[in-house]
Design an enzyme around this catalytic site. Structure first.
Site: not given
Ligand code: C5P
Length: 398
Positions: A208, A304, A306, A342
């Protein structure tokens, strides 16, 4: 912040030695006492007189400077300091340190000290990348030597790459962190940053547009407040800041493992743009056109989350878990819902529609979403957003 601290500054012989003079000024401004020591080669670039004049004390040059009974001996000189700083640390000085040589005043002081040593390497990119230098660096890191830089950029020799000495203020920040100053002293903060690369085959991947600039700025701002920062970064287009511990990863799964390994932490900030999906049928060999005209079918599996995993930890959850939300519409509503979904404490939300120029750009306009509501911040350089966020974190932890 450095009031009363004593720094023994060893100036090596490199073109970056001129920046050591600025470093003396910056350290003095903050109340530190600086005793300069010049190697013989350093004197080709800066004079002991200028270093001594800026420091307000005599600059030492040779082992013989210390033979006078009225002078401090080299053991005492190296132990009277709170921290030894080597700037610029040339390839030769690093090699001497790694090998335990003591054939001049600088190397003798470095071998005799019982204090921490912070080095700011500066050299040509080929010298930095040479296996011998990299071996020496690994040895020094294992010995507990702290590093500020080097940075990546244009070099005096006309080349480009890692090897430029960290800027004086970056070295000052590393000195402050090493001496345990700042409101976040003693705190461990994990920051994730950059994009992830999810392989399709050995030569192709899904990525990305994240540059890693906001994560980089955050890690530097937290370091500047004294935090010990573990920076887990995907393949970003900006280099990590000096003075922090860097764990470079490529995929979301690797990032998840690196974060788990870096815990426990007081604060965890998830600024990385993690791929939601990875290719389930990634190939071991390069996918080739088979002449059928049919494109290969990729299937995906979920990565996952995170942030959600760390926010949901039953034991060992960081006191403050911060997520980022890159949204293209209804920013506040989506980010507010994301905070709850989250289970994190704060969400830093931003509008990443292409027209905003935020993703990959130098500025950010964020809304900070906490349990107390949404707070709009003005459009600011990413460094400034990072400083404000770091200050808010320090205030919240108390
Ligand atoms: O759900 P979304 O990707 O929009 O969420 C963004 C937040 O979640 C960011 O803080 C990103 O670093 C974290 N994230 C993560 N692991 C993922 C997807 C997103 O830690 N697989």
């Amino acid at each position: 912040m450095l009031a009363g601290k004593r720094i023994l500054l060893i100036i090596g012989g490199g073109i970056a030695a001129y920046k050591a003079l600025e470093l003396i000024r910056r350290l003095k401004e903050r109340g530190a006492g600086v005793t300069p020591v010049l190697t013989r080669a350093a004197e080709e670039f800066v004079s002991p007189l200028s270093a001594g004049a800026l420091a307000g004390v005599r600059a030492y040059r040779h082992l013989f400077d210390l033979t006078d009974e009225a002078e401090m001996g080299h053991i005492e000189l190296s132990r009277a300091a709170d921290l030894l700083v080597v700037a610029p640390a040339t390839a030769d000085l690093l090699a001497k340190m790694a090998g335990g040589h003591a054939d001049d005043l600088a190397s003798t002081l470095l071998l005799a000290t019982d204090k921490r040593v912070l080095v700011a390497p500066a050299m040509n990119v080929r010298m930095w990348l040479h296996p011998a230098t990299q071996r020496n660096i690994a040895t020094l890191r294992a010995d507990g030597v702290l590093f500020a830089g080097p940075n990546e950029g244009d070099m005096a020799c006309g080349e480009f790459g890692p090897g430029r000495m960290a800027e004086p203020l970056e070295i000052v920040a590393a000195v402050e962190a090493a001496l345990g100053g700042g409101p976040l002293a003693g705190r461990h903060v994990i920051v994730t940053s950059g994009p992830t690369h999810e392989p399709i085959d050995p030569v192709r991947y899904i990525a990305n547009r994240s540059s890693g600039a906001q994560g980089r700025a955050l890690a530097a701002a937290l370091r500047d407040l004294g935090a010990r920062v573990t920076f887990v970064t995907g393949p970003a287009s900006v280099p990590p800041p000096p003075g922090i511990s860097v764990v470079a990863v490529e995929t979301a799964v690797e990032m998840d493992e690196a974060v788990a390994a870096a815990l426990p932490a007081d604060v965890a900030i998830f600024a990385a743009a993690v791929a939601d999906w990875r290719v389930a049928n990634a190939r071991d060999a390069k996918i080739k056109k088979d002449g059928s005209g049919k494109p290969p079918a990729l299937t995906f599996t979920e990565n996952p989350d995170i942030l959600a995993r760390v926010a949901g930890l039953k034991a060992g959850r960081p006191a403050l878990v911060v997520g980022f939300a890159a949204e293209t519409d209804d920013v506040v509503a989506h980010a507010t819902a994301k905070r709850l979904r989250k289970g994190c404490d704060w969400i830093v939300a931003n509008d990443v529609r292409p027209a905003t120029g935020i993703m990959g750009g130098a500025e950010n306009a964020v809304t900070l979403i906490t349990a107390g509501g949404a707070e709009d911040w003005p459009r600011l350089p990413k460094d400034e957003v990072a400083r404000r966020l770091a200050a808010r974190i320090a205030e919240t932890l108390g």
